[in-house]
Structure formats: structure tokens, C-alpha cells
Design a protein around this motif. Sequence first.
Motif, mmCIF file in Angstrom:
data_model
loop_
_atom_site.group_PDB
_atom_site.id
_atom_site.type_symbol
_atom_site.label_atom_id
_atom_site.label_comp_id
_atom_site.label_asym_id
_atom_site.label_seq_id
_atom_site.Cartn_x
_atom_site.Cartn_y
_atom_site.Cartn_z
ATOM 1 N N LYS A 55 53.164 30.390 49.155
ATOM 2 C CA LYS A 55 54.204 30.110 48.162
ATOM 3 C C LYS A 55 54.542 28.621 48.135
ATOM 4 O O LYS A 55 54.685 28.019 47.061
ATOM 5 N N LYS A 56 54.681 28.024 49.305
ATOM 6 C CA LYS A 56 55.006 26.600 49.382
ATOM 7 C C LYS A 56 53.874 25.764 48.797
ATOM 8 O O LYS A 56 54.121 24.760 48.108
ATOM 9 N N THR A 57 52.647 26.172 49.047
ATOM 10 C CA THR A 57 51.496 25.469 48.476
ATOM 11 C C THR A 57 51.533 25.519 46.962
ATOM 12 O O THR A 57 51.353 24.503 46.283
ATOM 13 N N GLY A 58 51.764 26.699 46.420
ATOM 14 C CA GLY A 58 51.825 26.843 44.971
ATOM 15 C C GLY A 58 52.926 26.017 44.351
ATOM 16 O O GLY A 58 52.724 25.332 43.338
ATOM 17 N N ALA A 59 54.102 26.069 44.949
ATOM 18 C CA ALA A 59 55.242 25.318 44.416
ATOM 19 C C ALA A 59 54.983 23.819 44.478
ATOM 20 O O ALA A 59 55.342 23.069 43.555
ATOM 21 N N THR A 60 54.339 23.366 45.544
ATOM 22 C CA THR A 60 54.034 21.945 45.681
ATOM 23 C C THR A 60 53.042 21.494 44.618
ATOM 24 O O THR A 60 53.202 20.432 44.010
ATOM 25 N N LEU A 61 52.033 22.290 44.367
ATOM 26 C CA LEU A 61 51.037 21.932 43.359
ATOM 27 C C LEU A 61 51.648 21.910 41.961
ATOM 28 O O LEU A 61 51.330 21.033 41.154
ATOM 29 N N VAL A 62 52.521 22.842 41.675
ATOM 30 C CA VAL A 62 53.182 22.847 40.369
ATOM 31 C C VAL A 62 53.992 21.568 40.162
ATOM 32 O O VAL A 62 53.996 20.970 39.086
ATOM 33 N N SER A 63 54.655 21.120 41.215
ATOM 34 C CA SER A 63 55.557 19.968 41.078
ATOM 35 C C SER A 63 54.827 18.629 41.168
ATOM 36 O O SER A 63 55.319 17.626 40.647
ATOM 37 N N LYS A 64 53.649 18.601 41.804
ATOM 38 C CA LYS A 64 52.986 17.320 42.073
ATOM 39 C C LYS A 64 51.740 17.049 41.230
ATOM 40 O O LYS A 64 51.311 15.902 41.139
ATOM 41 N N VAL A 65 51.152 18.091 40.662
ATOM 42 C CA VAL A 65 49.893 17.912 39.945
ATOM 43 C C VAL A 65 50.136 17.946 38.444
ATOM 44 O O VAL A 65 50.766 18.870 37.927
ATOM 45 N N GLY A 66 49.608 16.953 37.757
ATOM 46 C CA GLY A 66 49.767 16.889 36.313
ATOM 47 C C GLY A 66 48.691 17.668 35.575
ATOM 48 O O GLY A 66 47.813 18.280 36.176
ATOM 49 N N GLY A 67 48.750 17.608 34.265
ATOM 50 C CA GLY A 67 47.760 18.269 33.431
ATOM 51 C C GLY A 67 47.805 19.777 33.573
ATOM 52 O O GLY A 67 48.821 20.370 33.931
ATOM 53 N N ALA A 68 46.660 20.418 33.304
ATOM 54 C CA ALA A 68 46.583 21.872 33.412
ATOM 55 C C ALA A 68 46.399 22.330 34.858
ATOM 56 O O ALA A 68 46.724 23.467 35.197
ATOM 57 N N SER A 69 45.896 21.443 35.710
ATOM 58 C CA SER A 69 45.557 21.847 37.072
ATOM 59 C C SER A 69 46.773 22.303 37.867
ATOM 60 O O SER A 69 46.696 23.265 38.628
ATOM 61 N N GLY A 70 47.893 21.607 37.718
ATOM 62 C CA GLY A 70 49.085 21.959 38.475
ATOM 63 C C GLY A 70 49.569 23.367 38.205
ATOM 64 O O GLY A 70 49.689 24.181 39.137
ATOM 65 N N PRO A 71 49.836 23.707 36.942
ATOM 66 C CA PRO A 71 50.278 25.065 36.653
ATOM 67 C C PRO A 71 49.258 26.139 37.035
ATOM 68 O O PRO A 71 49.634 27.201 37.529
ATOM 69 N N LEU A 72 47.970 25.859 36.827
ATOM 70 C CA LEU A 72 46.958 26.877 37.099
ATOM 71 C C LEU A 72 46.744 27.072 38.599
ATOM 72 O O LEU A 72 46.752 28.211 39.089
#
Length: 212
Positions: free
Chosen positions: A68-85
Motif C-alpha cells: 500500500k505504501k509503495t502504491g501511494a508513493t508512486l501515485v504521489s511521486k510519478v508523473g504521466g500515466a505511469s504513476g496512476p497505473l
Amino acid sequence: MSVAVGVDDLTAWLRRFAEVVHERRDELTALDAAIGDADHGSNMDRGMAAVVAVLDDAPPTDAAGLLKKTGATLVSKVGGASGPLYGTLFLRMAGAAGDGDLDDAAVARALRAGLEGVLARGKAEAGDKTMVDALGPACDALDAGVGAGKPLADALAAAAEAAAQGRDATVPLVARKGRASYLGERSAGHMDPGATSVTMLVEAAAATMGRS
């Protein structure tokens, strides 16, 4: 015999993935430059560096919390489509992980849940020239291996091989989703960067999990 996959195993997986993304950042960027925004490598490198920083600073104590922490971090730190996906991938895995360590079947269920989340979020299907073209075959191979009673390490190795085959199969495809779809027929002849990074993800899992 099923092997319990816990926080240490998942942490090793994520660290390995971060290392590979960093090492091959320019490769991912070059692939994305051909059919996208030329930022997949830098975005994923930044996101995974942030994940590793979280693991160093305040590592979660259970598998679901780590995912969960990994997912939340990627959503907040990664731009473009990659972060949400990618964020959705890990958040859905966390939701399927349950309490405690994961057995072989739970690992397969979690990755399948991640795929379903990506499908729902990105609205992509197999053959659209996206990360789904590597992640879908990986899930199928992992399910088949675990279902046949293979050791998790062997099932993950088969999943990594299937992901690589799916990645390679994106080269002749015409993109139907994302920025690459704007190119139409010109998107053919290029490997999809998302399918490439997903293959790195599954290969990292095969290198680190199910071996204890």
C-alpha cells in the motif's frame, strides 16, 4: 512446498526493481521518446527512488502495508500515466494481500488483482500496446505455475519469461491507448516502454522471491 513471502522478500523485490530501473533508465526513456513523452525512464526512476527512501526511513511491518505504501508513493511521486497505473497496481495488490505473509497462491492472487486494477484504470486491453501486454501473460503464467504446484521461484521465472515475450510482441503493434496512440500506424515497430518496465518488475520478483 509453498514458500511464505513476507516484508523482507517484498522489500528485496522492490529494491531490485529500483536498481534495474535506475540502471536502465535511459533505455526506458529512449523507448518512450520514440512513441511517447520521453519521460518513462526518469519518472519510474524518481518514483522507485522515493519508494526506497520510504523503505529506508519507515518500513511497513506487514506485506499489505508495504504494498500500500509503495502504491501511494508512486501515485504521489510519478508523473504521466505511469504513476496512476503503477500506483494502482500496488494498491490493488495490497488490497488482495490480506494479513500476514503471502503463500504462493496469495502472491498470484495479488498480482492478478494488480492487473485488474490496471485494466480498470487504464481501460486498456491485450493488444493495445501497453504494460498490459506484459503483465497479463505474466499473471497467466504465474497462475498456471502455482496451480500446477511448481515452486514459487519456478512459477515466477515462467512469469518473467511470459512478460518478456509479451513485451517483445508489442513491437509490431499499433498503439490504441495513451500518447502512443496519437501516432497511429507510426507507433508500429517500437517496443512499448510500459511493457518493458513491467517485464523488469516481474524479472525482479523472479530474482528475489520464493528462493528461501
